[in-house]
Design a protein around this motif. Sequence first.
Motif: not given
Length: 167
Positions: A4-6, A12-14
């Motif tokens: 996972s890169r995020f 959540i922001v995305g």
Amino acid sequence: MKGSRFTTNQRIVGIFAFVLLISVSGAVFNSFQTQSLKAEIEKIYNDNLLSIDYLIEADRDAYQSSIAVAQALSKNIQDDNVKFNTALNEIAENVDQVEERYTQFYKISAFTKNDQYNQYDVYDENFRREHKSGTSCLIVWLACCKMGSLWKPMTYIMETIWPLLSQ
């Protein structure tokens, strides 16, 4: 979860940004649709409802003219020259207004502008022919009334106007 890169905050922001983008684009789309709907409503009002208003006014003027004719034929109106001349003037004025308002209706009515409604030109020609015929009869009748000949207009009605009405 090594792939996972995020981070959780970034996810959540995305998601929030994606929802916000959909909401803003929906609001912009709805705004454009509202503007086009407003233009259609104005077109309907200007082309259809306004012309129908003129047609209703023409009908009202014709009805008022027939009432004025009935009043002019009553004995108490004929005995008073002022009332009698007023009634005759009302008749002439209402007949003129019928033609004027019908013409306004026909000029701005939406169905008179489209080629698919050319069949209604027959009704327009019929109305104008019958209105002209009735108006000319009425002019003769009014002239006879103003000359003071009460039996001549009645004879004229029975010989000229009555056959037109019974067609």
